[in-house]
Design an enzyme around this catalytic site. Sequence first.
Site, PDB file in Angstrom:
ATOM      1  N   HIS A 158      44.326  48.956  43.237  1.00  0.00           N
ATOM      2  CA  HIS A 158      43.022  48.772  42.721  1.00  0.00           C
ATOM      3  C   HIS A 158      43.085  47.665  42.115  1.00  0.00           C
ATOM      4  O   HIS A 158      42.065  46.724  41.718  1.00  0.00           O
ATOM      5  CB  HIS A 158      42.582  49.924  41.955  1.00  0.00           C
ATOM      6  CG  HIS A 158      41.034  50.016  41.761  1.00  0.00           C
ATOM      7  ND1 HIS A 158      40.242  48.833  41.426  1.00  0.00           N
ATOM      8  CD2 HIS A 158      40.103  50.902  42.054  1.00  0.00           C
ATOM      9  CE1 HIS A 158      39.056  49.301  41.390  1.00  0.00           C
ATOM     10  NE2 HIS A 158      38.782  50.387  41.661  1.00  0.00           N
ATOM     11  N   SER A 159      44.357  47.376  41.419  1.00  0.00           N
ATOM     12  CA  SER A 159      44.519  46.004  40.620  1.00  0.00           C
ATOM     13  C   SER A 159      44.406  44.674  41.501  1.00  0.00           C
ATOM     14  O   SER A 159      43.973  43.662  40.690  1.00  0.00           O
ATOM     15  CB  SER A 159      45.848  45.984  39.950  1.00  0.00           C
ATOM     16  OG  SER A 159      47.052  45.899  41.095  1.00  0.00           O
TER      17      SER A 159
END
Length: 498
Positions: A158-159
Amino acid sequence: MDAATLRKRPLSVKTAAGREGRTAPEAELGEPVSPSARLVEDFYIIVLMGASTPLNLPALRAGIEAQLARYPHFRSIQVTDKDGNLRWAPTTVNVDNHLIRPTLDPAAVAANPDKAVEDYVASLSTLPMDRSQPLWEFHLFDFPTSEATSTAAIRVHHSLGDGMSLLTLLMACTRSAADPTRLPAMPPLPSRTGAIYQRPRPSAGVLAIVAWVWSFVVLAWHTVVDVVGFFATILFLKDPHTLFKRVNHAETQRKRIVHRRLSLDDVKFVKNAMKCTVNDVLIGVTYAALSRYHFRKSGGETDTGKEIRVRSMLLVNLRPTTSLHACVDMIKSGKESHVKWGNELGFIILPFFIGMHSDPLDYVRKGKKVVDRKKSSLEVVFTHVAAEVIFKVFGLKAASAIFHRMISHTTISFANMTGPVEQVEFCGHPIVFIAPSGYGPPEALTVNYQSYVNTIMINLALDEGHFPDYDELLDDFVESLEHIKNAASRLGMHHRKA
């Protein structure tokens, strides 16, 4: 390198020794990893894409190398600088390391190919990613299922980006199936383009100016109420126990990631009949589906009007509504380096109501009322700023603990994304479905809607042991939309008679 040399494995992933990447010389360092990205460091996005043709590995590899792998976060790793801060650093990308052909049991594939893919994708939720290379993977299944001729499960940390930036990237890496020389048609812009509280024209009259001033009073009051609720949720306010609430808060529980098709035309029919938005309808469908499942499984009271109030963490993109179009235009003109990738997120605490209504349209009415109320608040801006302040003042460990505590005090995660409005090709593969989901939040259930052409995919990520009958829950979403559509049809007939 030919297709036979691609990575093959059963269910294993190489792991790096360090959780936060390696250290690096200053010359290698790029931009800092944002506070929003640090807070979702245990969150992963999984996108299932089905193609109508067999897998063409050379075309897929060449397309990913020419398109996807050129974007900053997809060719960078997270490294630690001399001060202990996490930063992005460019690295050499070997695309073959990111293309994975799982070794599955041939008997299981022959007996039920859909289940074989589903079981493998569920296994990914218990496996870490290799942090010594960019955090994205394509897991490839070159056999037919009930939905597609071949399938890819794309796992992304998700980063690397939030839903909005990853949707932009998807748009930029696909082409129109009708005309592969151009990008796919963009989703239409919302009808409102000005600010919600834009000052009225002087000629609008006294009443319009009074209404404009009053809107700020309402905005301030709703924001104060929501901020108080935000802190109360961190400190003590928990949702009541329901069938959807995780009992064991261990975050290693295996996630079952499943989906089902809904008709976008049916959703739009309800939207037009109720004079609301697609999002209002989808929230109403979710209310109805969760209510059907809860009361059927619990055998609890089904008195009309009696409700159980739970809450959802709704991640909200803070980019302007026109940014998707602007970003794709920049990519089209070769200025992708000017696009701001990463996570630009806030969140709101969205009430969900579990109850039985004699009129199915009451679920949509309730959803519209809740969403309209949340639109008149700066809660999402406050939570974004609060997350960054907490991160800078107290550090990552404290910010993560607060963030996870707040999520664990709610019941579900919810998201809704608008996808391509025409069929697309990805690296020469005509795409027949797109089903995004994810895992990581300390909640038993995540609900995600994704539109694509004339369908909406309902995607669920569920604790495997908590929802052994997840097929029934998916059926509840389909049947709830059907009941709501039928009620909207009767509403239209009533209006015509009147």
